[in-house]
Design a protein around this motif. Structure first.
Motif, PDB file in Angstrom:
ATOM      1  N   UNK A 119       0.815  -1.214   0.000  1.00 38.22           N
ATOM      2  CA  UNK A 119       0.000   0.000   0.000  1.00 38.22           C
ATOM      3  C   UNK A 119       0.851   1.269   0.000  1.00 38.22           C
ATOM      4  N   UNK A 120       2.078   1.179   0.468  1.00 34.80           N
ATOM      5  CA  UNK A 120       2.939   2.365   0.458  1.00 34.80           C
ATOM      6  C   UNK A 120       3.217   2.859  -0.955  1.00 34.80           C
ATOM      7  N   UNK A 121       3.045   1.982  -1.946  1.00 35.38           N
ATOM      8  CA  UNK A 121       3.246   2.390  -3.342  1.00 35.38           C
ATOM      9  C   UNK A 121       1.985   3.000  -3.947  1.00 35.38           C
ATOM     10  N   UNK A 122       0.874   2.933  -3.225  1.00 31.75           N
ATOM     11  CA  UNK A 122      -0.390   3.422  -3.768  1.00 31.75           C
ATOM     12  C   UNK A 122      -0.413   4.936  -3.958  1.00 31.75           C
ATOM     13  N   UNK A 123       0.306   5.664  -3.124  1.00 35.76           N
ATOM     14  CA  UNK A 123       0.250   7.122  -3.181  1.00 35.76           C
ATOM     15  C   UNK A 123       0.608   7.641  -4.571  1.00 35.76           C
ATOM     16  N   UNK A 124       1.703   7.142  -5.127  1.00 37.07           N
ATOM     17  CA  UNK A 124       2.121   7.581  -6.456  1.00 37.07           C
ATOM     18  C   UNK A 124       1.123   7.119  -7.519  1.00 37.07           C
ATOM     19  N   UNK A 125       0.616   5.882  -7.394  1.00 36.62           N
ATOM     20  CA  UNK A 125      -0.378   5.371  -8.336  1.00 36.62           C
ATOM     21  C   UNK A 125      -1.628   6.242  -8.322  1.00 36.62           C
ATOM     22  N   UNK A 126      -2.093   6.582  -7.128  1.00 39.84           N
ATOM     23  CA  UNK A 126      -3.316   7.367  -6.993  1.00 39.84           C
ATOM     24  C   UNK A 126      -3.152   8.755  -7.595  1.00 39.84           C
ATOM     25  N   UNK A 127      -2.023   9.377  -7.326  1.00 42.10           N
ATOM     26  CA  UNK A 127      -1.785  10.724  -7.855  1.00 42.10           C
ATOM     27  C   UNK A 127      -1.777  10.705  -9.378  1.00 42.10           C
ATOM     28  N   UNK A 169      -0.576  12.044  -0.450  1.00 33.79           N
ATOM     29  CA  UNK A 169      -1.281  12.466  -1.668  1.00 33.79           C
ATOM     30  C   UNK A 169      -1.842  13.870  -1.501  1.00 33.79           C
ATOM     31  N   UNK A 170      -2.523  14.090  -0.395  1.00 36.85           N
ATOM     32  CA  UNK A 170      -3.158  15.378  -0.157  1.00 36.85           C
ATOM     33  C   UNK A 170      -2.129  16.489   0.023  1.00 36.85           C
TER      34      UNK A 170
END
Length: 310
Positions: free
Chosen positions: A223-231, A300-301
């Protein structure tokens, strides 16, 4: 990702093995149609995490199939006609209306395969970029009358980073399903589920509970890799609004984590759904959610804090 139920079709739940169900769908749906479809929702999540779930069957009867590209209504019409022609059957709640209005009273296209009632498919429509409504019904005329295609505002997110299953049929990436659910619920709200085994529970509790469940199954390292994916995905799908969307990301989840009643309802939905039998408590869900806020959502925010939509 998002509830598509309108009546009692989903109330008659049964347990199905996600790998087996993918094989059945791939065999029942003609191969030439696979390129225009992908699976999302609880089935996609359970299939992706089948090893983590240790072969556990899932409480579902439906397979949500997204028709792409966006707005491809003609493709959906042709698919529905082809499936009906080879023996697929409408569920009891799938029947035509003689007029296209009002659109929100049209019935969704839900079809049983030719030789079984073990599962049914439901068609979802990919939204256009400028869709403002949380849910829009797209009118679709078949040979016997008018039906509706549900189009959810943030469903386009799940078309990004699709994954091929062992039978070739694609499915939505869990990280993208989690993001779509987060974006769909900037607050807990009061809307409740109107049918099925989760009837009466908060709609946001189900969808935000799914976010936490997906994070639990993925584990912290993933999940730590999700931030870049989400952005990246938000910028791709919403080039004019991505800054505002990311700046507000997670507000609904944070509200749920501090509302014990809503959190308990989220626990109920995850126990009925993808975490069935895993005995994940409300306290555990809260801890997972808080970790997700810290590791993924806040970064992300922070990238867009104070920015305004272009």
């Amino acid at each position: 990702a998002t509830d598509t139920s309108t009546t009692g079709d989903k109330a008659r739940m049964n347990k199905l093995d996600p790998k087996e169900l993918f094989e059945r769908i791939a065999g029942d749906v003609p191969q030439r149609l696979h390129q225009h479809l992908f699976v999302t929702g609880s089935l996609a999540a359970a299939y992706h995490h089948k090893a983590r779930l240790q072969g556990q069957a899932i409480n579902t009867k439906d397979a949500d199939l997204v028709v792409h590209p966006a707005g491809h209504v003609m493709s959906c019409r042709e698919m529905a006609h082809e499936l009906l022609a080879i023996g697929w059957r409408r569920t009891n709640e799938c029947y035509p209306k003689q007029n296209p209005e009002p659109a929100d009273e049209l019935r969704a296209i839900r079809l049983f395969p030719p030789d079984s009632n073990a599962y049914f498919i439901e068609f979802l429509n990919m939204p256009e970029e400028d869709q403002d409504e949380a849910k829009r019904w797209i009118r679709l005329e078949l040979n016997d009358g008018w039906y509706g295609l549900p189009s959810f505002r943030f469903l386009g997110i799940v078309s990004i980073d699709r994954i091929a299953s062992h039978v070739g049929l694609e499915y939505a990436c869990p990280a993208m399903m989690a993001l779509a659910n987060l974006l769909s619920h900037p607050q807990v709200g009061t809307k409740r589920i109107e049918s099925g085994s989760m009837r009466g529970l908060l709609r946001s509790a189900k969808d935000l509970g799914r976010v936490i469940a997906l994070a639990h199954l993925a584990g912290r390292e993933e999940t730590e890799s999700w931030s870049e994916q989400w952005s990246s995905a938000t910028q791709t799908c919403f080039p004019k609004r991505w800054k505002g969307l990311l700046a507000e990301l997670g507000k609904g989840l944070n509200e749920l984590l501090h509302d014990q009643n809503a959190l308990d309802e989220a626990r109920t939905t995850t126990d009925i759904g993808i975490l069935n039998g895993m005995n994940v408590s409300s306290e555990q869900l809260q801890a997972i959610g808080e970790r997700l806020m810290l590791d993924v959502i806040e970064p992300c925010s922070a990238r867009t804090a104070g920015s305004r939509n272009e």
